[in-house]
Design a protein around this motif. Structure first.
Motif, PDB file in Angstrom:
ATOM      1  N   ARG A 270       0.836  -1.200   0.000  1.00 57.45           N
ATOM      2  CA  ARG A 270       0.000   0.000   0.000  1.00 57.45           C
ATOM      3  C   ARG A 270       0.871   1.250   0.000  1.00 57.45           C
ATOM      4  NH1 ARG A 270      -4.780  -0.334   4.293  1.00 57.45           N
ATOM      5  NH2 ARG A 270      -5.440   1.381   2.946  1.00 57.45           N
ATOM      6  N   ASN A 271       0.354   2.287  -0.641  1.00 63.19           N
ATOM      7  CA  ASN A 271       1.026   3.584  -0.702  1.00 63.19           C
ATOM      8  C   ASN A 271       2.484   3.456  -1.155  1.00 63.19           C
ATOM      9  OD1 ASN A 271      -1.317   4.865   0.389  1.00 63.19           O
ATOM     10  ND2 ASN A 271      -0.670   4.180   2.436  1.00 63.19           N
ATOM     11  N   PRO A 272       2.718   2.814  -2.290  1.00 58.14           N
ATOM     12  CA  PRO A 272       4.103   2.629  -2.739  1.00 58.14           C
ATOM     13  C   PRO A 272       4.746   3.962  -3.141  1.00 58.14           C
ATOM     14  CG  PRO A 272       2.581   2.016  -4.476  1.00 58.14           C
ATOM     15  CD  PRO A 272       1.744   2.284  -3.265  1.00 58.14           C
ATOM     16  N   ASP A 273       6.070   4.023  -2.985  1.00 53.71           N
ATOM     17  CA  ASP A 273       6.828   5.167  -3.481  1.00 53.71           C
ATOM     18  C   ASP A 273       7.113   5.028  -4.970  1.00 53.71           C
ATOM     19  OD1 ASP A 273       7.291   6.387  -0.834  1.00 53.71           O
ATOM     20  OD2 ASP A 273       8.500   4.574  -0.491  1.00 53.71           O
ATOM     21  N   VAL A 274       7.245   3.791  -5.396  1.00 50.52           N
ATOM     22  CA  VAL A 274       7.568   3.516  -6.794  1.00 50.52           C
ATOM     23  C   VAL A 274       6.914   2.194  -7.183  1.00 50.52           C
ATOM     24  CG1 VAL A 274       9.727   2.351  -6.158  1.00 50.52           C
ATOM     25  CG2 VAL A 274       9.472   3.272  -8.464  1.00 50.52           C
ATOM     26  N   VAL A 275       6.504   2.105  -8.444  1.00 52.11           N
ATOM     27  CA  VAL A 275       6.001   0.852  -9.002  1.00 52.11           C
ATOM     28  C   VAL A 275       7.000   0.362 -10.039  1.00 52.11           C
ATOM     29  CG1 VAL A 275       4.162  -0.259 -10.317  1.00 52.11           C
ATOM     30  CG2 VAL A 275       3.589   1.445  -8.576  1.00 52.11           C
ATOM     31  N   LEU A 276       7.390  -0.885  -9.902  1.00 55.21           N
ATOM     32  CA  LEU A 276       8.375  -1.512 -10.792  1.00 55.21           C
ATOM     33  C   LEU A 276       7.675  -2.587 -11.608  1.00 55.21           C
ATOM     34  CD1 LEU A 276      11.335  -2.256 -11.686  1.00 55.21           C
ATOM     35  CD2 LEU A 276      11.361  -3.799  -9.700  1.00 55.21           C
ATOM     36  N   MET A 277       7.808  -2.510 -12.930  1.00 56.12           N
ATOM     37  CA  MET A 277       7.210  -3.502 -13.817  1.00 56.12           C
ATOM     38  C   MET A 277       8.298  -4.050 -14.753  1.00 56.12           C
ATOM     39  SD  MET A 277       3.830  -3.795 -13.329  1.00 56.12           S
ATOM     40  CE  MET A 277       3.621  -3.441 -11.583  1.00 56.12           C
ATOM     41  N   VAL A 278       8.748  -5.272 -14.449  1.00 54.07           N
ATOM     42  CA  VAL A 278       9.809  -5.919 -15.227  1.00 54.07           C
ATOM     43  C   VAL A 278       9.185  -6.851 -16.255  1.00 54.07           C
ATOM     44  CG1 VAL A 278      11.819  -7.456 -15.116  1.00 54.07           C
ATOM     45  CG2 VAL A 278      11.415  -5.784 -13.282  1.00 54.07           C
ATOM     46  N   GLY A 279       9.726  -6.878 -17.450  1.00 52.57           N
ATOM     47  CA  GLY A 279       9.233  -7.789 -18.482  1.00 52.57           C
ATOM     48  C   GLY A 279      10.369  -8.385 -19.272  1.00 52.57           C
ATOM     49  N   GLY A 280      10.314  -9.685 -19.422  1.00 48.21           N
ATOM     50  CA  GLY A 280      11.232 -10.334 -20.365  1.00 48.21           C
ATOM     51  C   GLY A 280      12.310 -11.270 -19.878  1.00 48.21           C
ATOM     52  N   ASN A 281      13.226 -10.930 -19.016  1.00 47.38           N
ATOM     53  CA  ASN A 281      13.211  -9.963 -17.933  1.00 47.38           C
ATOM     54  C   ASN A 281      14.250  -8.850 -18.107  1.00 47.38           C
ATOM     55  OD1 ASN A 281      11.179 -11.254 -16.339  1.00 47.38           O
ATOM     56  ND2 ASN A 281      12.682 -12.671 -15.532  1.00 47.38           N
ATOM     57  N   ALA A 282      14.524  -8.449 -19.312  1.00 45.23           N
ATOM     58  CA  ALA A 282      15.650  -7.544 -19.552  1.00 45.23           C
ATOM     59  C   ALA A 282      15.218  -6.094 -19.770  1.00 45.23           C
ATOM     60  CB  ALA A 282      16.479  -8.033 -20.737  1.00 45.23           C
ATOM     61  N   MET A 283      13.993  -5.747 -19.363  1.00 47.87           N
ATOM     62  CA  MET A 283      13.591  -4.343 -19.378  1.00 47.87           C
ATOM     63  C   MET A 283      12.657  -4.099 -18.208  1.00 47.87           C
ATOM     64  SD  MET A 283      10.138  -3.661 -20.123  1.00 47.87           S
ATOM     65  CE  MET A 283      10.282  -2.025 -20.814  1.00 47.87           C
ATOM     66  N   ALA A 284      12.502  -2.827 -17.868  1.00 54.28           N
ATOM     67  CA  ALA A 284      11.604  -2.490 -16.761  1.00 54.28           C
ATOM     68  C   ALA A 284      11.063  -1.083 -16.934  1.00 54.28           C
ATOM     69  CB  ALA A 284      12.330  -2.606 -15.426  1.00 54.28           C
ATOM     70  N   HIS A 285       9.831  -0.901 -16.467  1.00 52.18           N
ATOM     71  CA  HIS A 285       9.233   0.425 -16.306  1.00 52.18           C
ATOM     72  C   HIS A 285       9.311   0.814 -14.831  1.00 52.18           C
ATOM     73  CE1 HIS A 285       7.278   0.890 -20.265  1.00 52.18           C
ATOM     74  NE2 HIS A 285       6.992  -0.404 -20.197  1.00 52.18           N
ATOM     75  N   LEU A 286       9.669   2.068 -14.565  1.00 57.68           N
ATOM     76  CA  LEU A 286       9.628   2.619 -13.221  1.00 57.68           C
ATOM     77  C   LEU A 286       8.649   3.780 -13.198  1.00 57.68           C
ATOM     78  CD1 LEU A 286      13.423   2.683 -12.310  1.00 57.68           C
ATOM     79  CD2 LEU A 286      11.670   1.401 -11.104  1.00 57.68           C
ATOM     80  N   TYR A 287       7.658   3.689 -12.320  1.00 54.21           N
ATOM     81  CA  TYR A 287       6.630   4.715 -12.182  1.00 54.21           C
ATOM     82  C   TYR A 287       6.824   5.413 -10.839  1.00 54.21           C
ATOM     83  CZ  TYR A 287       4.266   1.870 -15.773  1.00 54.21           C
ATOM     84  OH  TYR A 287       3.949   1.144 -16.895  1.00 54.21           O
ATOM     85  N   PHE A 288       7.106   6.704 -10.865  1.00 48.82           N
ATOM     86  CA  PHE A 288       7.272   7.482  -9.646  1.00 48.82           C
ATOM     87  C   PHE A 288       5.970   8.223  -9.324  1.00 48.82           C
ATOM     88  CE2 PHE A 288      11.540   7.088 -11.490  1.00 48.82           C
ATOM     89  CZ  PHE A 288      12.178   6.446 -10.440  1.00 48.82           C
ATOM     90  N   ALA A 289       5.809   8.573  -8.037  1.00 51.41           N
ATOM     91  CA  ALA A 289       4.575   9.223  -7.571  1.00 51.41           C
ATOM     92  C   ALA A 289       3.348   8.474  -8.096  1.00 51.41           C
ATOM     93  CB  ALA A 289       4.536  10.682  -8.007  1.00 51.41           C
ATOM     94  N   PRO A 290       3.255   7.164  -7.835  1.00 55.12           N
ATOM     95  CA  PRO A 290       2.175   6.359  -8.423  1.00 55.12           C
ATOM     96  C   PRO A 290       0.782   6.715  -7.905  1.00 55.12           C
ATOM     97  CG  PRO A 290       3.414   5.060  -6.842  1.00 55.12           C
ATOM     98  CD  PRO A 290       4.171   6.333  -7.018  1.00 55.12           C
ATOM     99  N   GLU A 291       0.703   7.503  -6.823  1.00 56.59           N
ATOM    100  CA  GLU A 291      -0.609   7.902  -6.334  1.00 56.59           C
ATOM    101  C   GLU A 291      -1.289   8.894  -7.279  1.00 56.59           C
ATOM    102  OE1 GLU A 291       2.261  10.994  -4.928  1.00 56.59           O
ATOM    103  OE2 GLU A 291       2.241   8.795  -5.091  1.00 56.59           O
ATOM    104  N   GLU A 292      -0.518   9.536  -8.150  1.00 57.87           N
ATOM    105  CA  GLU A 292      -1.079  10.497  -9.085  1.00 57.87           C
ATOM    106  C   GLU A 292      -1.704   9.768 -10.273  1.00 57.87           C
ATOM    107  OE1 GLU A 292       1.971  13.249 -10.108  1.00 57.87           O
ATOM    108  OE2 GLU A 292       2.269  13.927  -8.038  1.00 57.87           O
ATOM    109  N   ARG A 293      -2.836  10.247 -10.724  1.00 55.85           N
ATOM    110  CA  ARG A 293      -3.577   9.545 -11.767  1.00 55.85           C
ATOM    111  C   ARG A 293      -3.212   9.979 -13.182  1.00 55.85           C
ATOM    112  NH1 ARG A 293      -9.195   7.072 -10.080  1.00 55.85           N
ATOM    113  NH2 ARG A 293      -8.692   6.507  -7.929  1.00 55.85           N
TER     114      ARG A 293
END
Length: 479
Positions: A270-293
């Protein structure tokens, strides 16, 4: 229901998921894939670029919709939904490596037709995208998933291969009855086997033999039915593969930096500082301020997250960082080679790209390049370590569903050290050459060499004499 005539042109598109173009060439040259070699002799074989991220799911979009995947809503195998617009999404996230696979057709833009919608009757099997298939999506129903899921989650790859062979047989039986104008058959075993045994292993070569056998059986069906002369067969791949010896626990590192991290499979944070989404596994998306829509472009994040980004760039596992400055500009960083910007602008003749070296040459392209159309951008990068990098980074960075920062792993590394049912010895997803190049075999003459998998849809429509005013990211290699 079948067509009344045996002269109507038809296309069977076979997806050899995860097969390297050079390994497929070796198998054809050695006589172990004779049916595919015969297709090559009738037409030609090429190494073309897939999309970034080079990962199953998004990488099906170019050859089934003719677009970059992020442009139609699929920025990765895993991604985070800032808008909270998805009906069912634990942690406001998607992962097409699990049950979310059923959401792919609904997640891609509804206004962009698939090849299966353009040409009907149509049929699909094991394809990540099947929207518009009038005669079913074999391998994607509940019954098929109940057969495949235990093998997938146990890491029983031969069990998976047996289920896939059953699905292929069911596809071919329906293929014989329907005589579809377009059919898509995906065979995924090579990808799964490459992760466990390596992309050049005997296990992968056995899976290539499955592809060859399926094509041979399809051609035999058409010959027996009297419609072989009207059937074309093209074979492609969705991503390459590259050996990996080091697995970076990017998730754990972010936690050790004192951050609350939401990432698969730990989605209840809950209330994460960052969301990490790894795929493949040789790439990743980093989402900052994930509470913002709504996403903010990187300039508004620099003060809060700039130091973390500097530390991330210095990690051995990280090759490139793509930082999304605005909807038309992606900053590219490499720890040793410096910083540049990929800029896109619209012109009366379509989008154009520039590569502006501000503090170095991170892509190793020899300096600044300006005002390139899609063809010139491909030509400028195709022989480099990062083929088609300008177009791929630009479209991925512009998507509202992409992360604020996109990570492409260094050679020999991936970004997920835990949570896989099979420990990977090969990986994909990155912008690197071995992961971005895929095979394309066409059984007819071409007017120019194919460049991208996005070229397949406009070319297929030309083959089938179907006219459309859709603005594709690819262009036909038949005219």
């Amino acid at each position: 229901m079948t067509h009344d005539t045996t002269t109507t042109r038809r296309l069977l598109l076979v997806v050899a998921d995860g097969v390297r173009h050079d390994v497929l060439t070796e198998e054809m040259d050695a006589g172990r894939a004779p049916t595919l070699a015969a297709l090559r002799a009738r037409g030609s074989a090429h190494a073309v670029t897939t999309s970034f991220p080079s990962v199953t799911g998004p990488a099906y979009v170019p050859f089934l919709m003719g677009q970059h995947p992020a442009r139609v809503g699929l920025p990765g195998l895993r991604w985070f939904d800032r808008s909270r617009s998805l009906r069912w999404a634990p942690g406001q996230s998607r992962s097409y490596a699990g049950m979310d696979i059923w959401h792919v057709d609904g997640d891609v833009a509804a206004h962009v037709p698939t090849l299966l919608e353009y040409a009907q009757p149509s049929l699909a099997a094991m394809s990540m995208i099947g929207r518009g298939a009038t005669h079913g999506r074999i391998g994607r129903g509940v019954g098929w998933m109940l057969r495949a899921a235990p093998a997938h989650f146990r890491g029983d790859l031969q069990g998976w291969r047996r289920v896939e062979q059953q699905a292929t047989a069911a596809f071919l039986a329906r293929f014989a009855r329907v005589r579809p104008r377009v059919a898509v058959l995906a065979i995924l075993s090579a990808d799964k086997l490459a992760h466990k045994h390596g992309p050049r292993s005997d296990a992968v070569r056995a899976a290539i033999a499955d592809v060859d056998d399926a094509v041979a059986r399809a051609l035999a069906i058409a010959t027996h039915g009297g419609w072989r002369d009207s059937l074309h067969v093209w074979v492609t791949g969705d991503h390459g593969h590259a050996e990996v010896t080091h697995h970076d626990d990017l998730h754990g590192w972010l936690q050790r930096e004192g951050l609350r991290v939401r990432a698969h499979p730990q989605l209840r944070v809950r209330n994460p500082d960052v969301v990490l989404m790894v795929g493949g596994n040789a790439m990743a998306h980093l989402y900052f301020a994930p509470e913002e829509r709504e996403r903010r472009w990187w300039r508004s994040h620099t003060a809060s997250w700039g130091r973390l980004l500097d530390k991330l760039a210095d990690r051995p596992a990280v090759d490139l960082l793509a930082v999304n400055n605005d909807a038309h500009t992606v900053q590219v960083r490499h720890a040793a080679r410096g910083v540049a910007e990929v800029r896109r602008h619209d012109s009366p003749h379509g989008p154009r790209w520039s590569y502006v070296c501000t503090e170095g040459d991170p892509l190793g392209l020899g300096g600044t390049l300006r005002d390139l159309d899609a063809d010139a951008a491909w030509q400028a990068t195709h022989a480099s370590a990062y083929p088609d990098a300008l177009v791929q980074l630009s479209w991925l960075g512009a998507s509202s569903r992409s992360g604020d920062v996109i990570v492409s792993a260094a050679s020999g590394w991936d970004l997920r050290a835990r949570f896989e049912p099979v420990r990977h010895v090969s990986t994909h997803g990155a912008l690197l050459r071995d992961q971005m190049l895929v095979p394309l075999i066409v059984d007819c003459s071409t007017t120019r060499p194919p460049q991208r998998t996005a070229d397949i849809v406009p070319s297929a429509l030309d083959l089938l004499a179907i006219r459309t005013d859709t603005d594709f990211d690819g262009r036909s290699f038949l005219r």
